[in-house]
Scaffold this motif. Structure first.
Motif, PDB file in Angstrom:
ATOM      1  N   MET A  31       0.719  -1.168  -0.022  1.00 22.12           N
ATOM      2  CA  MET A  31       0.012   0.076  -0.022  1.00 22.12           C
ATOM      3  C   MET A  31       0.911   1.230   0.072  1.00 22.12           C
ATOM      4  O   MET A  31       2.065   1.346   0.664  1.00 22.12           O
ATOM      5  N   ASP A  32       0.630   2.285  -0.923  1.00 22.93           N
ATOM      6  CA  ASP A  32       1.455   3.238  -0.993  1.00 22.93           C
ATOM      7  C   ASP A  32       1.047   4.444   0.094  1.00 22.93           C
ATOM      8  O   ASP A  32      -0.201   4.352   0.557  1.00 22.93           O
ATOM      9  N   ILE A  33       1.866   5.460   0.358  1.00 24.95           N
ATOM     10  CA  ILE A  33       1.404   6.464   1.201  1.00 24.95           C
ATOM     11  C   ILE A  33       0.809   7.678   0.450  1.00 24.95           C
ATOM     12  O   ILE A  33       1.438   8.007  -0.510  1.00 24.95           O
ATOM     13  N   ILE A  34      -0.172   8.103   1.180  1.00 24.14           N
ATOM     14  CA  ILE A  34      -0.878   9.448   0.481  1.00 24.14           C
ATOM     15  C   ILE A  34      -0.191  10.584   0.869  1.00 24.14           C
ATOM     16  O   ILE A  34      -0.009  10.807   2.080  1.00 24.14           O
ATOM     17  N   GLN A  35       0.543  11.340  -0.275  1.00 22.34           N
ATOM     18  CA  GLN A  35       1.274  12.691   0.515  1.00 22.34           C
ATOM     19  C   GLN A  35       0.723  13.954   0.464  1.00 22.34           C
ATOM     20  O   GLN A  35       0.130  14.038  -0.762  1.00 22.34           O
ATOM     21  N   HIS A  36       0.852  14.690   1.124  1.00 19.95           N
ATOM     22  CA  HIS A  36       0.228  16.222   1.005  1.00 19.95           C
ATOM     23  C   HIS A  36       1.230  17.036   1.271  1.00 19.95           C
ATOM     24  O   HIS A  36       1.760  17.324   2.612  1.00 19.95           O
ATOM     25  N   HIS A  37       1.780  17.822   0.541  1.00 14.96           N
ATOM     26  CA  HIS A  37       2.781  18.933   0.846  1.00 14.96           C
ATOM     27  C   HIS A  37       1.903  20.266   0.837  1.00 14.96           C
ATOM     28  O   HIS A  37       1.715  20.865  -0.427  1.00 14.96           O
ATOM     29  N   LEU A  38       1.797  20.589   2.177  1.00 14.45           N
ATOM     30  CA  LEU A  38       0.933  21.861   2.408  1.00 14.45           C
ATOM     31  C   LEU A  38       1.837  23.005   2.362  1.00 14.45           C
ATOM     32  O   LEU A  38       3.028  22.910   2.189  1.00 14.45           O
ATOM     33  N   SER A  39       1.122  24.292   2.653  1.00  7.74           N
ATOM     34  CA  SER A  39       1.795  25.405   2.377  1.00  7.74           C
ATOM     35  C   SER A  39       3.065  25.608   3.716  1.00  7.74           C
ATOM     36  O   SER A  39       2.694  25.471   4.832  1.00  7.74           O
ATOM     37  N   LYS A  40       4.107  26.065   3.101  1.00  6.26           N
ATOM     38  CA  LYS A  40       4.893  26.509   4.312  1.00  6.26           C
ATOM     39  C   LYS A  40       4.784  27.804   5.114  1.00  6.26           C
ATOM     40  O   LYS A  40       5.631  27.903   6.121  1.00  6.26           O
ATOM     41  N   ASP A  41       3.967  28.291   4.563  1.00 10.76           N
ATOM     42  CA  ASP A  41       3.505  29.542   5.401  1.00 10.76           C
ATOM     43  C   ASP A  41       2.442  29.183   6.646  1.00 10.76           C
ATOM     44  O   ASP A  41       2.109  30.008   7.370  1.00 10.76           O
ATOM     45  N   PHE A  42       1.824  27.960   6.569  1.00 10.64           N
ATOM     46  CA  PHE A  42       1.142  27.636   7.755  1.00 10.64           C
ATOM     47  C   PHE A  42       1.954  27.290   9.168  1.00 10.64           C
ATOM     48  O   PHE A  42       2.821  26.416   9.052  1.00 10.64           O
ATOM     49  N   ASN A  43       1.691  28.104  10.069  1.00  7.68           N
ATOM     50  CA  ASN A  43       2.359  27.809  11.245  1.00  7.68           C
ATOM     51  C   ASN A  43       1.796  26.577  12.137  1.00  7.68           C
ATOM     52  O   ASN A  43       2.274  25.834  12.801  1.00  7.68           O
ATOM     53  N   THR A  44       0.573  26.352  11.787  1.00  9.92           N
ATOM     54  CA  THR A  44      -0.409  25.242  12.351  1.00  9.92           C
ATOM     55  C   THR A  44      -1.273  24.732  11.114  1.00  9.92           C
ATOM     56  O   THR A  44      -1.586  25.489  10.317  1.00  9.92           O
ATOM     57  N   ILE A  45      -1.776  23.486  11.470  1.00  7.80           N
ATOM     58  CA  ILE A  45      -2.883  23.081  10.469  1.00  7.80           C
ATOM     59  C   ILE A  45      -3.837  22.291  11.476  1.00  7.80           C
ATOM     60  O   ILE A  45      -3.394  21.896  12.664  1.00  7.80           O
ATOM     61  N   GLU A  46      -4.992  22.208  10.747  1.00  6.59           N
ATOM     62  CA  GLU A  46      -6.238  21.608  11.890  1.00  6.59           C
ATOM     63  C   GLU A  46      -6.686  20.496  10.920  1.00  6.59           C
ATOM     64  O   GLU A  46      -7.332  20.873   9.803  1.00  6.59           O
ATOM     65  N   ILE A  47      -6.847  19.268  11.227  1.00  7.73           N
ATOM     66  CA  ILE A  47      -7.316  18.067  10.756  1.00  7.73           C
ATOM     67  C   ILE A  47      -8.667  17.805  11.493  1.00  7.73           C
ATOM     68  O   ILE A  47      -8.569  17.426  12.686  1.00  7.73           O
ATOM     69  N   TYR A  48      -9.842  17.703  10.709  1.00  3.23           N
ATOM     70  CA  TYR A  48     -11.060  17.304  11.323  1.00  3.23           C
ATOM     71  C   TYR A  48     -11.414  15.929  10.777  1.00  3.23           C
ATOM     72  O   TYR A  48     -11.827  15.764   9.405  1.00  3.23           O
TER      73      TYR A  48
END
Length: 248
Positions: free
Chosen positions: A1-18
């Protein structure tokens, strides 16, 4: 099984995952207005994301135990409505896995409701049937590199002991579950020998269980289940250091 990758913004100091699980759209007790408010809430900030973690349609079909005569709409209409509700946040969804209610159709017909939803939202590459692995990178550490987190997702939450056992055979920073209709979050410390430096590396791992979106009554009341809070359990991740917390 492969890993799903998400490269999000370098400008985010935090992210919220719901984590989104156990909406049970189609059940007469589904709090759809709260869910609509949730979707609006996600869109208000660019650093808010969703994990689709199953049982978001009730899908009362025979021979499974849900009462098809109590549904507010057909399974087909449930899927169509969920597609339309999720469309505005399609680009905020990190991964989709099936719950046991969606799996009813998979088992009886071979057709996957969640895969169909993912295809409609044009994110079919983010669909996994039973479990999924995420690699999420964002922000900036001291060395100007992104902070990275690994997340394991499976709908079938159970007892705390059973969820802890998952971490024995599956390595991740965060483990996300649903299914048991209650909010829960706890941390454990994982100790690993560092043979290069001859010491012990201590790593915190976070377990999260997302809750349901049902008003109390019906099946829960008939079985004398204790009422539990509704909604998601947000996971807040730091982009400047390896820090993670859940809000219950």
């Amino acid at each position: 099984m492969d890993i799903i990758q998400h490269h999000l913004s370098k400008d985010f100091n935090t992210i919220e995952i719901y984590p989104l699980s156990d909406l049970h759209l189609g059940d007469k007790l589904c709090d759809i207005e709260s869910f609509k408010t949730f979707i609006t809430f996600i869109l208000k900030e660019p650093n808010r994301f969703i994990i689709y973690n199953g049982d978001n349609v009730n899908n009362a079909i025979k021979p499974f135990p849900s009462d098809c005569f109590e549904e507010t709409m057909s399974p087909s209409d449930q899927v169509d409505l969920l597609k339309s509700l999720l469309k505005p946040v399609a680009n905020r969804i990190l991964l989709l896995v099936e719950g046991n209610h969606e799996a009813r159709t998979t088992k009886t017909s071979g057709l996957s409701i969640v895969k169909n939803i993912a295809e409609y939202l044009n994110i079919s590459n983010l669909y996994r049937q039973y479990e999924g692995f995420l690699k999420v990178s964002f922000g900036k550490k001291d060395n100007n590199r992104c902070q990275v987190y690994t997340i394991y997702v499976n709908h079938n939450g159970a007892s705390r002991a059973k969820m802890e056992q998952v971490a024995i055979g599956t390595s991740a920073d965060i483990y996300v579950f649903g299914h048991i209709h209650q909010k829960e979050a706890f941390k454990l410390l994982k100790r690993t020998p560092d043979l290069h430096n001859n010491n012990i590396i201590e790593q915190s791992i976070l377990f999260v269980v997302s809750s349901h979106w049902l008003n109390y009554g019906g099946y829960g009341a008939s079985k004398l289940y204790i009422p539990t809070p509704k909604g998601s359990v947000p996971v807040v991740l730091s982009g400047t250091s390896k820090e993670m917390r859940a809000i219950v």
